[in-house]
Design a protein around this motif. Structure first.
Motif, PDB file in Angstrom:
ATOM      1  N   ALA A   1      11.983  18.676  -5.236  1.00  0.00           N
ATOM      2  CA  ALA A   1      10.891  17.807  -5.690  1.00  0.00           C
ATOM      3  C   ALA A   1      10.947  16.439  -5.033  1.00  0.00           C
ATOM      4  O   ALA A   1       9.919  15.886  -4.636  1.00  0.00           O
ATOM      5  N   ALA A   2      12.143  15.862  -4.923  1.00  0.00           N
ATOM      6  CA  ALA A   2      12.254  14.523  -4.350  1.00  0.00           C
ATOM      7  C   ALA A   2      11.795  14.503  -2.897  1.00  0.00           C
ATOM      8  O   ALA A   2      11.029  13.625  -2.482  1.00  0.00           O
ATOM      9  N   THR A   3      12.250  15.487  -2.112  1.00  0.00           N
ATOM     10  CA  THR A   3      11.886  15.543  -0.694  1.00  0.00           C
ATOM     11  C   THR A   3      10.394  15.774  -0.526  1.00  0.00           C
ATOM     12  O   THR A   3       9.731  15.110   0.293  1.00  0.00           O
ATOM     13  N   LEU A   4       9.854  16.708  -1.300  1.00  0.00           N
ATOM     14  CA  LEU A   4       8.427  17.012  -1.196  1.00  0.00           C
ATOM     15  C   LEU A   4       7.577  15.828  -1.638  1.00  0.00           C
ATOM     16  O   LEU A   4       6.617  15.447  -0.962  1.00  0.00           O
ATOM     17  N   ALA A   5       7.908  15.247  -2.787  1.00  0.00           N
ATOM     18  CA  ALA A   5       7.122  14.119  -3.290  1.00  0.00           C
ATOM     19  C   ALA A   5       7.179  12.944  -2.328  1.00  0.00           C
ATOM     20  O   ALA A   5       6.165  12.273  -2.078  1.00  0.00           O
ATOM     21  N   GLU A   6       8.353  12.692  -1.775  1.00  0.00           N
ATOM     22  CA  GLU A   6       8.488  11.582  -0.832  1.00  0.00           C
ATOM     23  C   GLU A   6       7.582  11.781   0.379  1.00  0.00           C
ATOM     24  O   GLU A   6       6.898  10.852   0.825  1.00  0.00           O
ATOM     25  N   SER A   7       7.552  13.004   0.890  1.00  0.00           N
ATOM     26  CA  SER A   7       6.717  13.302   2.059  1.00  0.00           C
ATOM     27  C   SER A   7       5.231  13.196   1.725  1.00  0.00           C
ATOM     28  O   SER A   7       4.458  12.580   2.470  1.00  0.00           O
ATOM     29  N   LEU A   8       4.820  13.778   0.601  1.00  0.00           N
ATOM     30  CA  LEU A   8       3.402  13.768   0.249  1.00  0.00           C
ATOM     31  C   LEU A   8       2.914  12.370  -0.099  1.00  0.00           C
ATOM     32  O   LEU A   8       1.794  11.977   0.257  1.00  0.00           O
ATOM     33  N   LEU A   9       3.743  11.598  -0.789  1.00  0.00           N
ATOM     34  CA  LEU A   9       3.344  10.237  -1.146  1.00  0.00           C
ATOM     35  C   LEU A   9       3.311   9.327   0.075  1.00  0.00           C
ATOM     36  O   LEU A   9       2.521   8.368   0.120  1.00  0.00           O
ATOM     37  N   ALA A  10       4.134   9.628   1.082  1.00  0.00           N
ATOM     38  CA  ALA A  10       4.120   8.830   2.308  1.00  0.00           C
ATOM     39  C   ALA A  10       2.801   8.973   3.055  1.00  0.00           C
ATOM     40  O   ALA A  10       2.373   8.052   3.769  1.00  0.00           O
TER      41      ALA A  10
ATOM     42  N   GLY B   1       0.795  -1.222   0.000  1.00  0.00           N
ATOM     43  CA  GLY B   1       0.000   0.000   0.000  1.00  0.00           C
ATOM     44  C   GLY B   1       0.824   1.266   0.000  1.00  0.00           C
ATOM     45  O   GLY B   1       0.269   2.366   0.105  1.00  0.00           O
ATOM     46  N   ALA B   2       2.148   1.152  -0.118  1.00  0.00           N
ATOM     47  CA  ALA B   2       3.018   2.326  -0.160  1.00  0.00           C
ATOM     48  C   ALA B   2       3.246   2.736  -1.611  1.00  0.00           C
ATOM     49  O   ALA B   2       3.433   1.893  -2.490  1.00  0.00           O
ATOM     50  N   PHE B   3       3.232   4.036  -1.860  1.00  0.00           N
ATOM     51  CA  PHE B   3       3.394   4.531  -3.216  1.00  0.00           C
ATOM     52  C   PHE B   3       4.876   4.612  -3.560  1.00  0.00           C
ATOM     53  O   PHE B   3       5.514   5.662  -3.460  1.00  0.00           O
ATOM     54  N   ARG B   4       5.383   3.439  -3.983  1.00  0.00           N
ATOM     55  CA  ARG B   4       6.808   3.312  -4.271  1.00  0.00           C
ATOM     56  C   ARG B   4       7.071   2.695  -5.645  1.00  0.00           C
ATOM     57  O   ARG B   4       8.172   2.253  -5.930  1.00  0.00           O
ATOM     58  N   GLY B   5       6.050   2.660  -6.496  1.00  0.00           N
ATOM     59  CA  GLY B   5       6.236   2.162  -7.857  1.00  0.00           C
ATOM     60  C   GLY B   5       6.173   3.339  -8.830  1.00  0.00           C
ATOM     61  O   GLY B   5       5.244   4.141  -8.787  1.00  0.00           O
ATOM     62  N   TYR B   6       7.179   3.459  -9.672  1.00  0.00           N
ATOM     63  CA  TYR B   6       7.296   4.628 -10.548  1.00  0.00           C
ATOM     64  C   TYR B   6       7.458   4.174 -11.995  1.00  0.00           C
ATOM     65  O   TYR B   6       8.166   3.201 -12.269  1.00  0.00           O
ATOM     66  N   VAL B   7       6.816   4.889 -12.903  1.00  0.00           N
ATOM     67  CA  VAL B   7       6.907   4.559 -14.323  1.00  0.00           C
ATOM     68  C   VAL B   7       7.053   5.857 -15.119  1.00  0.00           C
ATOM     69  O   VAL B   7       6.224   6.769 -14.970  1.00  0.00           O
ATOM     70  N   ILE B   8       8.093   5.939 -15.916  1.00  0.00           N
ATOM     71  CA  ILE B   8       8.194   7.028 -16.882  1.00  0.00           C
ATOM     72  C   ILE B   8       7.411   6.629 -18.129  1.00  0.00           C
ATOM     73  O   ILE B   8       7.601   5.547 -18.674  1.00  0.00           O
ATOM     74  N   GLU B   9       6.521   7.514 -18.552  1.00  0.00           N
ATOM     75  CA  GLU B   9       5.818   7.344 -19.817  1.00  0.00           C
ATOM     76  C   GLU B   9       6.440   8.317 -20.813  1.00  0.00           C
ATOM     77  O   GLU B   9       6.394   9.543 -20.609  1.00  0.00           O
ATOM     78  N   ALA B  10       7.050   7.799 -21.853  1.00  0.00           N
ATOM     79  CA  ALA B  10       7.759   8.641 -22.821  1.00  0.00           C
ATOM     80  C   ALA B  10       7.341   8.248 -24.229  1.00  0.00           C
ATOM     81  O   ALA B  10       7.122   7.071 -24.519  1.00  0.00           O
TER      82      ALA B  10
END
Length: 490
Positions: free
Chosen positions: A364-373, A285-294
């Protein structure tokens, strides 16, 4: 191709609803008959090609939007048969102090295009698409035209607008009022950056053509201006050559910082014509899967895509790469099947307390990590999370506010929840506000298509150095302040 309806066609359509003939300034009500028992004189409506309606179905429909959170009931609805109808009715409403809001496809999420007790102008009838030929560099369209219609019309001649939002069934006037960010924005700018001229009706009821060289102040006050100075009725859009086919890549990552760094590399080098990204929950249930769509465009826009060259140096999991070749329009309209499934399942009618923020690249990394947590699968529902970069150097519209950073990341948490669970909706709105406060403190901004509770002081801070310019334009072009009160800017 959509056409502006004739007077006869528009009037025939009035049988579906109650047509208004006048306005009572004393009671602030609209009348469907000239017979009154009060003895007061009605202010007669101007001659119209379309009509003004007050039937329950019309009012109820325009008291709702895609968010299904806010419900402000208008007193009347204008279905214009022509641009002159918009001019006439805005002028009429200005004279009588009646609030006005234009409505395209109703895709707002927090009542932005609703107006309590006022007039909603449905722009869908203004869906004309001007002539296009193989050598065209622009196309002029009505504000009610949907981007899907514009794309199909221009692709018939091998041309395309440069930038699209992910969902094509939005109106041109709607996205130009907020910005229009998508996966091509890192190269081509937002949709507002690809407009050469606008046709608008000011809050005073004047029909004006504006551009970077003509009524420049109004042009820049309307693009991404949240409807505060004028109603967009037409726009001239830039066109570029379109590819016939594209190659679509999904590149999986298991580390947030690596994902963000590779996205940054791709947009700064310009390897792909389209770059977005998604974040998903893992088994825990943790948001730790990432996909680049290019996406790489093929001929005649670019060379046949070379997988080795395009993916060189990236740190994705090569075992999980998915690649497909698509027709260009099939790529643009890739959400159609998913949207149809959501509608069939009834989820389109759920509440959508969306969160859309622009994160400064430096944090961005710090903010996204906190918000996704703080995000849970239950709070996201069957929605999605998008996270992808844009380049500030390609964003030129003053009112589209972005962080003071060469690279910003759009974080879009597109929540879906049951509309009758008001406690959950309220909690998610509060969470959106808390997330905004965190991002704002770090130099981030609000992309105003979501549901973040905002007041006039917030908007003043949001627009920052360009607020005074917007306020001056509002005073000049909508002196009675009748336009789009649902945004809460003034």
């Amino acid at each position: 191709m959509p056409r502006t309806p004739s007077r006869r066609t528009a009037l025939q359509g009035l049988a579906a609803g109650v047509a208004v003939v006048g306005f009572d300034p004393f009671s602030r009500s609209w009348a469907a008959t000239t017979t009154r028992t009060t003895g007061r004189t009605l202010a007669g409506l101007p001659p119209l090609d379309g009509g003004v309606h007050t039937d329950d179905a019309s009012l109820a429909a325009d008291a709702d939007d895609f968010g299904h959170i806010v419900h402000r009931r208008p007193a009347a609805v204008l279905r214009p048969g022509s641009v002159r109808d918009v001019v006439a009715m805005v002028r009429f409403c200005n004279e009588h102090g009646v609030s006005v809001a234009p409505r395209g496809q109703g895709h707002a999420t927090q009542g932005q295009a609703q107006v309590d007790g006022g007039l909603v102008i449905e722009t869908t009838p203004l869906g004309s698409i001007g002539p296009v030929g193989p050598g065209s560099t622009t196309v002029t369209v009505g504000a009610g035209a949907r981007w899907s219609e514009v794309a199909r019309a221009t692709l018939a001649h091998g041309l395309t607008p440069p930038t699209f939002t992910d969902y094509l069934e939005l109106s041109v006037g709607g996205t130009l009022s907020v910005g229009g960010i998508g996966g091509q924005t890192h190269q081509q700018g937002a949709q507002v950056d690809n407009v050469t001229e606008l046709q608008v009706v000011t809050g005073a009821g004047d029909l004006v053509r504006c551009s970077p060289t003509r009524h420049r102040d109004l042009f820049h006050a309307v693009l991404a201006g949240l409807g505060q100075c004028a109603v967009i009725v037409g726009a001239t859009l830039r066109l570029v050559p379109a590819p016939v086919t594209v190659r679509h890549y999904l590149l999986p990552y298991d580390d947030l910082r690596t994902f963000l760094d590779d996205q940054r590399l791709l947009v700064q080098e310009g390897r792909f014509d389209y770059v977005e990204g998604q974040v998903s929950a893992d088994a825990d249930g943790a948001f730790r899967g990432y996909v680049i769509e290019a996406v790489a465009y093929g001929p005649p826009v670019g060379p046949a895509p070379d997988d080795t060259a395009l993916l060189r140096g990236l740190r994705h999991d090569p075992a999980g790469v998915q690649t497909s070749d698509l027709g260009y329009y099939d790529f643009l309209d890739r959400l159609a099947a998913s949207v149809a499934a959501l509608k069939e399942a009834g989820l389109w009618a759920f509440a959508h307390p969306w969160l859309n923020l622009l994160l400064p690249g430096r944090s961005a990394a710090t903010l996204a990590e906190s918000l996704l947590a703080d995000l849970t699968p239950a709070d996201l529902g069957p929605g999605v999370v998008l996270l992808y970069p844009v380049l500030r150097k390609n964003l030129h519209t003053p009112l589209l506010r972005t962080p003071d950073d060469p690279v910003s990341y759009l974080l879009a948490v597109l929540r879906t929840t049951a509309p009758d669970d008001t406690a959950t909706v309220d909690r998610l709105l509060a969470a959106n506000r808390a997330a905004y406060d965190t991002v704002h403190a770090a130099g981030g901004t609000h992309y105003p298509v979501g549901s973040v509770p905002f007041g006039a002081a917030d908007w003043r801070e949001h627009f920052g150095p360009v607020y005074r310019r917007l306020a001056t334009a509002r005073h000049t072009y909508d002196p009675r302040g009748i336009l789009v009160p649902g945004q809460g800017v003034f």
